[in-house]
Scaffold this active site. Structure first.
Site, short mmCIF file in Angstrom:
data_model
loop_
_atom_site.label_atom_id
_atom_site.label_comp_id
_atom_site.label_asym_id
_atom_site.label_seq_id
_atom_site.Cartn_x
_atom_site.Cartn_y
_atom_site.Cartn_z
N LYS A 2 30.67 67.76 1.58
CA LYS A 2 30.95 67.26 0.14
C LYS A 2 29.91 67.59 -0.76
CE LYS A 2 29.01 62.60 0.57
NZ LYS A 2 28.94 61.57 0.11
N PHE A 50 37.18 59.07 -8.74
CA PHE A 50 36.55 59.26 -9.54
C PHE A 50 34.98 59.41 -9.07
CE2 PHE A 50 38.86 60.76 -13.61
CZ PHE A 50 39.87 60.71 -12.75
N SER A 92 39.83 64.36 -5.08
CA SER A 92 38.75 64.14 -5.99
C SER A 92 39.51 64.41 -7.49
CB SER A 92 37.60 65.00 -5.65
OG SER A 92 36.77 65.17 -6.64
N GLY A 138 31.15 57.47 7.40
CA GLY A 138 30.44 58.01 6.50
C GLY A 138 30.50 56.94 5.12
N ASP A 193 33.27 66.88 16.42
CA ASP A 193 33.76 67.56 15.34
C ASP A 193 35.30 67.74 15.37
OD1 ASP A 193 34.33 69.68 13.44
OD2 ASP A 193 32.33 70.63 13.68
N LEU A 194 35.92 67.51 14.34
CA LEU A 194 37.47 67.60 14.38
C LEU A 194 38.03 69.04 14.43
CD1 LEU A 194 37.92 65.12 11.40
CD2 LEU A 194 38.99 64.84 13.70
N TYR A 228 33.66 73.43 -2.93
CA TYR A 228 33.99 72.08 -2.50
C TYR A 228 35.12 71.66 -3.28
CZ TYR A 228 34.14 67.05 -3.00
OH TYR A 228 34.59 65.85 -2.85
N LEU A 282 24.18 60.89 -9.17
CA LEU A 282 23.39 60.18 -10.09
C LEU A 282 22.68 58.93 -9.38
CD1 LEU A 282 22.27 59.84 -12.79
CD2 LEU A 282 24.39 58.89 -13.66
N THR A 304 37.89 66.06 -9.13
CA THR A 304 37.29 67.64 -9.71
C THR A 304 38.57 68.57 -9.93
OG1 THR A 304 36.35 69.51 -8.56
CG2 THR A 304 36.29 67.48 -7.15
N PHE A 345 38.68 61.10 5.76
CA PHE A 345 37.46 61.12 5.00
C PHE A 345 36.64 62.39 5.19
CE2 PHE A 345 38.42 56.77 4.79
CZ PHE A 345 38.33 56.49 3.59
N LYS A 378 39.58 70.72 -1.70
CA LYS A 378 40.28 69.43 -2.21
C LYS A 378 41.58 69.88 -2.72
CE LYS A 378 37.36 66.53 -0.73
NZ LYS A 378 37.64 65.86 0.57
C1 WQD Z 1 27.07 62.20 -12.62
C2 WQD Z 1 26.62 62.59 -13.85
C3 WQD Z 1 25.36 64.83 -14.03
C4 WQD Z 1 22.51 63.70 -11.05
C5 WQD Z 1 30.19 65.17 -8.18
C6 WQD Z 1 31.27 66.02 -7.65
C7 WQD Z 1 32.52 65.46 -7.65
C8 WQD Z 1 32.37 64.11 -6.90
C9 WQD Z 1 31.33 63.37 -7.04
C10 WQD Z 1 32.17 63.93 -4.24
C11 WQD Z 1 26.78 64.16 -14.27
C12 WQD Z 1 24.37 63.57 -14.15
C13 WQD Z 1 23.39 63.78 -11.90
C14 WQD Z 1 20.85 63.60 -11.41
C15 WQD Z 1 21.80 63.58 -13.78
N1 WQD Z 1 32.81 64.40 -5.28
N2 WQD Z 1 23.09 63.64 -13.24
N3 WQD Z 1 20.76 63.52 -12.97
O1 WQD Z 1 28.97 65.87 -10.90
O2 WQD Z 1 30.26 63.98 -11.72
O3 WQD Z 1 30.64 64.69 -9.39
O4 WQD Z 1 30.07 64.08 -7.24
O5 WQD Z 1 32.18 63.92 -3.29
O6 WQD Z 1 33.35 66.33 -6.77
O7 WQD Z 1 31.44 67.11 -8.54
O8 WQD Z 1 28.79 63.21 -10.12
O9 WQD Z 1 27.04 62.01 -9.59
O10 WQD Z 1 26.39 64.53 -9.50
O11 WQD Z 1 26.59 63.47 -11.86
O12 WQD Z 1 21.64 63.62 -14.90
O13 WQD Z 1 20.04 63.64 -10.91
O14 WQD Z 1 25.29 62.57 -13.75
O15 WQD Z 1 24.85 65.84 -14.95
O16 WQD Z 1 26.85 64.25 -15.54
P1 WQD Z 1 29.55 64.47 -10.49
P2 WQD Z 1 27.01 63.30 -10.11
#
Ligand code: WQD
Length: 344
Positions: free
Chosen positions: A84, A177, A124, A10, A58-59, A149, A199, A126, A80, A153
């Site tokens: 997610k 993060f 995470s 992954g 699959d584990l 999710y 993002l 989160t 890992f 965690k």
């Molecule tokens: C980041 C920022 C969005 C997409 C999540 C999980 C977390 C972790 C990582 C994973 C936010 C903004 C996003 C888009 C946007 N774990 N955004 N347009 O939400 O901080 O965390 O992923 O495996 O547990 O919750 O990450 O990358 O989705 O978003 O404006 O098309 O970008 O609103 O502010 P997030 P993200």
């Protein structure tokens, strides 16, 4: 003596396998290929000149896992393997609990029965929810996560803490993060299977013209430019933290604490708009965007205090946001050369 890396093909897993191999660990990968592709194994070999042992299953299939433990002298695990996708976890909660927790418990049964220690868990940020103050250190109180999710965690952390205490085993809980970026070779990265939720993959595909426009979820947050703030950590830096955490576990004496917890971030917050601008600048490309309503479940701000990892692991993030975003663009170009295999 080998390290079991579940989910080792992954996104974060594959980068960590490379760092482990570069540090002369023997690696055994178990991955069910549910969110990755087989060519990643070949690319790991091209990067490192070493081919790790790989089992595709699959584990949740305990009997197969038992065979792996019978066949190899496993002395630790980095786990890992997990589903997610935050949104999907709300729609399929039972599948998420089953997949993320049964697989963890199966590995811990093997550890328990065979007297193995040294377990590293992908947790995470989160688990902190919207923390009351920034930056977030490891003593920040946990809040009930919004998503299933996130709950898996938090539950995983509790299961591991109980495991460590009851059986006197060493575990490390790594709270990531926001991981971003790709390997400098452009042979490993986050595979964009389906429409990205995160993002940076979305920005990458928008710059490449695969998506028309980036939706920025909200510009009315109480932040400097109104867009939400996160701590984007480069995936290779993150992978190196796993090697450091593993080395610490393996060298620790019985007097040391059984449970290590580390925040892994850069310590710096960046807004969505800053990420978009940094991507444009780093790669000389345009990222068309539109401002939309806030996304449900999003928090305003989260960035790490990662001093504990620096103090105890001698690890810190080294790569700037711009450098990390450059690797993302190189990865996209690589994917375009093999676009027949990628499911967009
Ligand atoms: C980041 C920022 C969005 C997409 C999540 C999980 C977390 C972790 C990582 C994973 C936010 C903004 C996003 C888009 C946007 N774990 N955004 N347009 O939400 O901080 O965390 O992923 O495996 O547990 O919750 O990450 O990358 O989705 O978003 O404006 O098309 O970008 O609103 O502010 P997030 P993200």
């Amino acid at each position: 003596m080998a390290i079991l890396v579940t989910g080792g093909l992954g996104y974060i897993g594959s980068h960590t396998v490379v760092e482990l191999l570069n540090n002369n660990f023997e690696v055994v990968i178990v991955d069910d290929l549910s969110n990755t592709e087989r060519f990643i194994l070949k690319n790991i070999e091209e990067i490192t000149g070493k081919r790790p042992v790989f089992y595709p299953f699959d584990l949740k299939r305990r009997e197969l896992l038992t065979q792996v433990f019978d066949a190899h002298h496993i002395e630790g695990c980095i786990n890992f393997a997990a589903s997610k996708a935050v949104g999907e976890s709300q729609l399929k909660p039972i599948d998420y609990y089953e997949n993320n927790l049964f697989s963890l418990i199966n590995i811990l049964q093997e550890f328990k029965e065979r007297g193995i220690s040294n377990f590293i868990f992908s947790s995470s940020c989160t688990v902190y929810g919207q923390a009351d103050k920034m930056p977030i250190d490891e003593n920040t109180p946990l809040k009930m996560p919004e998503s299933v999710y996130g709950k898996t965690k938090q539950m995983g952390e509790e299961i591991l803490s109980d495991f460590a205490k009851a059986y006197q085993r060493k575990v490390s809980l790594l709270r990531y993060f926001n991981p971003i970026g790709a390997h400098p070779s452009a042979k490993l990265g986050e595979l964009p299977i389906g429409i990205p939720n995160n993002l940076v993959p979305y920005v990458m595909q928008t710059a490449a013209g695969v998506r028309e426009k980036l939706n920025i979820w909200g510009n009315d947050y109480p932040t400097e430019d109104g867009t939400a703030v996160r701590d984007y950590i480069y995936v290779v830096d993150l992978a190196k933290a796993h090697v450091a955490a593993l080395q610490k576990l393996m060298q620790s004496t019985s007097e040391e604490a059984l449970i290590d917890i580390y925040n892994l971030g850069t310590g710096k917050g960046s807004s969505v708009m800053e990420v978009v601008k940094a991507f444009e600048l780093a790669n000389i490309v345009e990222v068309p965007y539109q401002i939309c309503d806030r996304r449900e479940g999003d928090i305003t701000i989260a960035y790490a205090n990662a001093d504990k990892a620096e103090r105890e692991l001698g690890w810190k993030s080294e790569t700037s946001l711009e450098e990390a975003l450059k690797t993302v663009w190189e990865w996209q170009k690589y994917l375009e050369t093999r676009n027949t295999e990628i499911k967009l």
